[in-house]
Design a protein around this motif. Structure first.
Motif, mmCIF file in Angstrom:
data_model
loop_
_atom_site.group_PDB
_atom_site.id
_atom_site.type_symbol
_atom_site.label_atom_id
_atom_site.label_comp_id
_atom_site.label_asym_id
_atom_site.label_seq_id
_atom_site.Cartn_x
_atom_site.Cartn_y
_atom_site.Cartn_z
ATOM 1 N N MET A 1 27.507 13.479 9.003
ATOM 2 C CA MET A 1 26.038 13.853 9.562
ATOM 3 C C MET A 1 25.626 12.851 10.126
ATOM 4 N N SER A 2 24.903 12.579 11.156
ATOM 5 C CA SER A 2 24.229 11.631 11.749
ATOM 6 C C SER A 2 22.793 11.433 11.378
ATOM 7 N N ARG A 3 22.175 10.365 11.907
ATOM 8 C CA ARG A 3 20.735 10.212 11.901
ATOM 9 C C ARG A 3 20.069 11.256 12.375
ATOM 10 N N VAL A 4 18.928 11.992 11.717
ATOM 11 C CA VAL A 4 18.117 12.781 12.686
ATOM 12 C C VAL A 4 16.700 12.221 12.479
ATOM 13 N N ILE A 5 16.027 12.120 13.716
ATOM 14 C CA ILE A 5 14.530 11.726 13.693
ATOM 15 C C ILE A 5 13.488 13.071 13.844
ATOM 16 N N ALA A 6 12.598 13.023 12.938
ATOM 17 C CA ALA A 6 11.624 14.148 13.358
ATOM 18 C C ALA A 6 10.139 13.501 13.576
ATOM 19 N N LEU A 7 9.640 14.305 14.646
ATOM 20 C CA LEU A 7 8.435 13.973 15.087
ATOM 21 C C LEU A 7 7.299 14.796 14.869
ATOM 22 N N ASP A 8 6.267 14.325 14.212
ATOM 23 C CA ASP A 8 4.819 15.383 14.087
ATOM 24 C C ASP A 8 3.934 14.947 15.310
ATOM 25 N N HIS A 9 4.384 15.796 16.592
ATOM 26 C CA HIS A 9 3.404 15.259 17.593
ATOM 27 C C HIS A 9 1.993 15.597 17.662
ATOM 28 N N GLY A 10 1.289 14.777 18.165
ATOM 29 C CA GLY A 10 -0.268 14.796 18.242
ATOM 30 C C GLY A 10 -0.518 14.240 19.479
ATOM 31 N N GLU A 11 -1.628 14.722 20.314
ATOM 32 C CA GLU A 11 -2.015 13.941 21.438
ATOM 33 C C GLU A 11 -2.541 12.458 21.249
ATOM 34 N N ALA A 12 -3.122 12.087 19.927
ATOM 35 C CA ALA A 12 -3.471 10.853 19.852
ATOM 36 C C ALA A 12 -2.464 10.009 19.291
ATOM 37 N N ARG A 13 -1.543 10.732 18.308
ATOM 38 C CA ARG A 13 -0.370 9.655 17.691
ATOM 39 C C ARG A 13 0.625 10.904 17.232
ATOM 40 N N CYS A 14 1.945 10.231 16.785
ATOM 41 C CA CYS A 14 2.920 11.035 16.485
ATOM 42 C C CYS A 14 3.558 10.552 15.254
ATOM 43 N N GLY A 15 3.567 11.198 14.263
ATOM 44 C CA GLY A 15 4.432 10.653 13.102
ATOM 45 C C GLY A 15 5.641 10.775 13.371
ATOM 46 N N VAL A 16 6.533 10.049 12.667
ATOM 47 C CA VAL A 16 7.890 9.616 12.755
ATOM 48 C C VAL A 16 8.535 9.521 11.428
ATOM 49 N N ALA A 17 9.784 10.154 11.297
ATOM 50 C CA ALA A 17 10.432 9.928 9.934
ATOM 51 C C ALA A 17 11.938 10.047 10.553
ATOM 52 N N VAL A 18 12.787 9.434 9.616
ATOM 53 C CA VAL A 18 14.026 9.314 9.972
ATOM 54 C C VAL A 18 15.232 9.704 8.723
ATOM 55 N N SER A 19 16.165 10.341 8.910
ATOM 56 C CA SER A 19 17.017 10.661 7.725
ATOM 57 C C SER A 19 18.150 9.542 7.648
ATOM 58 N N ASP A 20 18.702 9.559 6.486
ATOM 59 C CA ASP A 20 19.884 8.463 6.455
ATOM 60 C C ASP A 20 21.163 9.405 6.965
#
Length: 128
Positions: A1-20
């Motif tokens: 498996m490769s790395r996956v990025i997840a985004l918690d999208h909002g108009e003002a800001r976007c949360g970001v997380a990454v998998s190993d």
């Protein structure tokens, strides 16, 4: 498996997380301000490239009844713009409970993105 990025999208800001690369560990990353702007989209694209991600998951904010509203439409539009920019797959994933989980754990938008990614990874493993 490769790395996956997840985004918690909002108009003002976007949360970001990454998998190993193994899909076992998830790490919250710094929030990206104003993700819908050219500068915000460019920053997100840079994060995806820097982390060598091959897939991006964007939280789809459904109501508890599973229906889509204005925020879900905004997430769909954002994910389409991001997919055109990145030229890698961008998937939407139900984020109904991840923001509440982040609030309970004292986290911010990137912690919500981490919960989103953990949920997506668990669902993927369960269906494999």
């Amino acid at each position: 498996m490769s790395r996956v990025i997840a985004l918690d999208h909002g108009e003002a800001r976007c949360g970001v997380a990454v998998s190993d690369p193994t899909g076992e560990l998830v790490t919250p990353l710094p929030v990206v301000e104003r993700p819908g702007t050219r500068r915000g989209l460019a920053r997100l694209a840079a994060v995806v490239r820097e982390r060598d991600a091959e897939l991006v998951i964007v939280g789809l904010p459904l109501t508890l009844a599973g229906e889509e509203g204005v925020q879900a439409e905004a997430a769909r539009t954002f994910s389409e713009r991001l997919a055109q920019l990145l030229q890698i797959p961008v998937e939407l994933y139900d984020e109904r409970l991840t923001t509440k989980m982040a609030d309970r754990s004292g986290g911010d938008d990137s912690v919500a993105a981490a919960h989103l990614l953990e949920s997506w990874l668990m669902t993927r493993k369960a269906s494999a």
